[in-house]
Enzyme design. Structure first.
Site, PDB file in Angstrom:
ATOM      1  N   LYS A   1       0.844  -1.204   0.000  1.00  0.00           N
ATOM      2  CA  LYS A   1       0.000   0.000   0.000  1.00  0.00           C
ATOM      3  C   LYS A   1       0.877   1.252   0.000  1.00  0.00           C
ATOM      4  O   LYS A   1       0.611   2.212  -0.725  1.00  0.00           O
ATOM      5  CB  LYS A   1      -0.959  -0.031   1.198  1.00  0.00           C
ATOM      6  CG  LYS A   1      -2.059  -1.069   0.993  1.00  0.00           C
ATOM      7  CD  LYS A   1      -2.819  -1.461   2.248  1.00  0.00           C
ATOM      8  CE  LYS A   1      -3.711  -2.669   1.926  1.00  0.00           C
ATOM      9  NZ  LYS A   1      -4.416  -3.204   3.080  1.00  0.00           N
TER      10      LYS A   1
ATOM     11  N   GLN B   1      -5.051  -1.960   9.327  1.00  0.00           N
ATOM     12  CA  GLN B   1      -4.855  -3.276   8.718  1.00  0.00           C
ATOM     13  C   GLN B   1      -5.452  -4.364   9.620  1.00  0.00           C
ATOM     14  O   GLN B   1      -5.129  -4.446  10.801  1.00  0.00           O
ATOM     15  CB  GLN B   1      -3.343  -3.514   8.495  1.00  0.00           C
ATOM     16  CG  GLN B   1      -3.023  -4.784   7.739  1.00  0.00           C
ATOM     17  CD  GLN B   1      -3.521  -4.760   6.296  1.00  0.00           C
ATOM     18  OE1 GLN B   1      -3.371  -3.775   5.585  1.00  0.00           O
ATOM     19  NE2 GLN B   1      -4.150  -5.844   5.869  1.00  0.00           N
TER      20      GLN B   1
ATOM     21  N   ASP C   1     -11.402   1.932   3.399  1.00  0.00           N
ATOM     22  CA  ASP C   1     -11.542   0.471   3.297  1.00  0.00           C
ATOM     23  C   ASP C   1     -13.000   0.077   3.032  1.00  0.00           C
ATOM     24  O   ASP C   1     -13.277  -1.054   2.648  1.00  0.00           O
ATOM     25  CB  ASP C   1     -11.076  -0.165   4.625  1.00  0.00           C
ATOM     26  CG  ASP C   1      -9.952  -1.160   4.424  1.00  0.00           C
ATOM     27  OD1 ASP C   1      -9.647  -1.481   3.261  1.00  0.00           O
ATOM     28  OD2 ASP C   1      -9.379  -1.615   5.432  1.00  0.00           O
TER      29      ASP C   1
END
Ligand code: NDP
Length: 287
Positions: free
Chosen positions: A54, A98, A121
């Protein structure tokens, strides 16, 4: 004849190139640089790899990225405190924590602490609700990547039989909703589904996300099917495979994604897309 490959690497590179142009334009015209904060808790090797990918994608696109690494025993309170400070940081357009998180931390609480405007997300209940009723908002990255692969491969979904194997909140369920919004006739299968192969054989478009190699084999699909394999499984031999028996199924499919190089790169591209969308709002380009 073997079905054609749906090349996620190439399609994600296209998307990233488009986004890099948008970022440069935004910087020039509005002086806004998109910013993504990634929070990594603990030492999970797979999570470290994903976070690294990322950061690399951000650097390629001219997106500002900030990594926050916290120890595995960090308290929930401290993590929530960090999310709170990122919520009010004007340089940060997107916040990504995450997953998975260590067991002592309530994942739902952390996801809900991210302000919906920065939920790149797409896991916040507000984003999920907007997706279900078809309002604009952040779409979760892997399902959005699946849809973008189908779109950019020219697969027409209207009236097609779409079968999704897997019903997780991060892949199966949202993919099913997005396919429905594109007017496919959608069936969702899971571990309790009876006669799975009877259902999968009906599919014009088959999306598989079970986390189990060989969930779908050649005898379970019809000729001409389009197959999107979301699975990522590491075999004892070290080989990376999806959830579909690629070689066998490819013989019957009209198109199929490889693993690796299919859905995986798309997930990151869609995260970049969401971050740029968030920054466009800050720049006043999107309302
Ligand atoms: P989950 O384990 O959360 O969900 C798996 C789903 O598959 C469940 O709904 C389960 O049913 C169903 N299932 C399991 N076995 C079978 C079976 N034999 N027949 C039918 N259904 C079955 O996994 P995720 O959705 O999180 O991930 C799925 C896969 O996708 C994994 O390999 C993961 O690594 C990969 N993935 C890849 C990403 C990428 O970027 N490429 C991103 C996210 C995930 P039930 O609900 O009944 O238990």
């Amino acid at each position: 004849m073997a079905g054609r490959l749906i090349d996620g690497k190439e399609i994600s590179a296209q998307i990233k190139a488009e986004l890099a142009q948008e970022v440069a334009k935004m910087q020039k015209e509005s002086d806004v640089t998109p910013g993504l904060a990634v929070v990594l808790v603990g030492e999970d090797p797979a999570s470290k790899v994903y976070v690294g990918q990322k950061e690399k994608a951000c650097a390629e696109l001219g997106i500002f990225s900030q990594k926050h690494t916290l120890p595995a025993d960090v308290s929930e309170e401290e993590l929530l405190g960090l999310v709170g400070s990122l919520n009010s940081d004007p340089q940060i357009d997107g916040i990504l924590v995450q997953l998975p998180l260590p067991k002592h931390i309530d994942e739902n609480k952390v996801i809900e602490a991210i302000m919906p405007e920065k939920d790149v997300d797409g896991f916040h209940p507000v984003s999920v609700g907007k997706m279900v009723i078809g309002l604009p908002g952040f779409r979760p990255c892997t399902p959005a990547g699946v849809m973008e692969l189908l779109k950019r491969t020219g697969v027409d979904l209207v009236g097609k039989e779409a079968v999704v194997v897997g019903r997780s909140n991060i892949v199966g369920k949202p993919v099913a909703i997005m396919l429905l919004q594109q007017s496919a006739t959608v069936t969702v299968c899971h571990s309790k589904t009876k006669n799975l192969s009877e259902v999968t054989r009906r599919a014009d478009v088959l999306v598989v996300a079970t986390g189990k190699p060989n969930t779908v084999t050649a005898d379970m699909v019809k000729d001409g099917v389009v197959v999107i394999d979301v699975g990522v499984n590491r075999l004892d031999s070290g080989k990376l495979v999806g959830d579909v028996d690629f070689d066998g199924v490819r013989e019957k499919a009209s198109a199929i994604t490889p693993v690796p190089g299919g859905v995986g790169p798309m997930t990151i591209a869609m995260l970049m897309y969401n971050t740029v969308q968030a920054a466009k709002k800050r720049a006043g380009i999107l309302i």
